[in-house]
Design a protein around this motif. Sequence first.
Motif, short mmCIF file in Angstrom:
data_model
loop_
_atom_site.label_atom_id
_atom_site.label_comp_id
_atom_site.label_asym_id
_atom_site.label_seq_id
_atom_site.Cartn_x
_atom_site.Cartn_y
_atom_site.Cartn_z
N THR A 246 -8.45 20.57 28.07
CA THR A 246 -8.34 21.41 26.88
C THR A 246 -8.30 20.54 25.63
N TRP B 84 -4.41 20.50 30.73
CA TRP B 84 -4.16 20.20 29.32
C TRP B 84 -5.06 19.11 28.80
N ASP B 85 -5.39 18.11 29.63
CA ASP B 85 -6.24 17.03 29.14
C ASP B 85 -7.67 17.49 28.88
N ARG C 99 -6.83 29.05 26.92
CA ARG C 99 -5.58 29.15 27.69
C ARG C 99 -5.66 30.11 28.86
N TRP D 12 -7.77 26.78 21.43
CA TRP D 12 -6.76 26.69 22.48
C TRP D 12 -6.39 28.07 23.00
#
Length: 96
Positions: A29, A26-27, A20, A16
């Motif tokens: 990731t 986010w999905d 980043r 992560w």
Amino acid sequence: MAIALGIGAAAAAVIWSRLRPYGMPWDLTAVCILPAAGTIASTVLHLAEVFSATTHRCTAPGCSFRIRTTGTDAAERRRWQEAAAAHPDHRLPRSV
């Protein structure tokens, strides 16, 4: 098991932190992180099982029969060792 999950979570945190800066949703990731963390945790659990297991093999030359046990005491290990040495079905490798 807790150690394996901890190692998996640590790997997820590292992945992560590396993803980043790229501004990924986010999905996407999560799709990258969760399978990797699960695979790492599963691998750690498998390695722990492999290193804690005892393998007894047949003593006949060329026989590939083996028994793998975990969590056994000395008397039970001895019984499995004798069972492996005296099994009725000797699996000899085929000559080509």
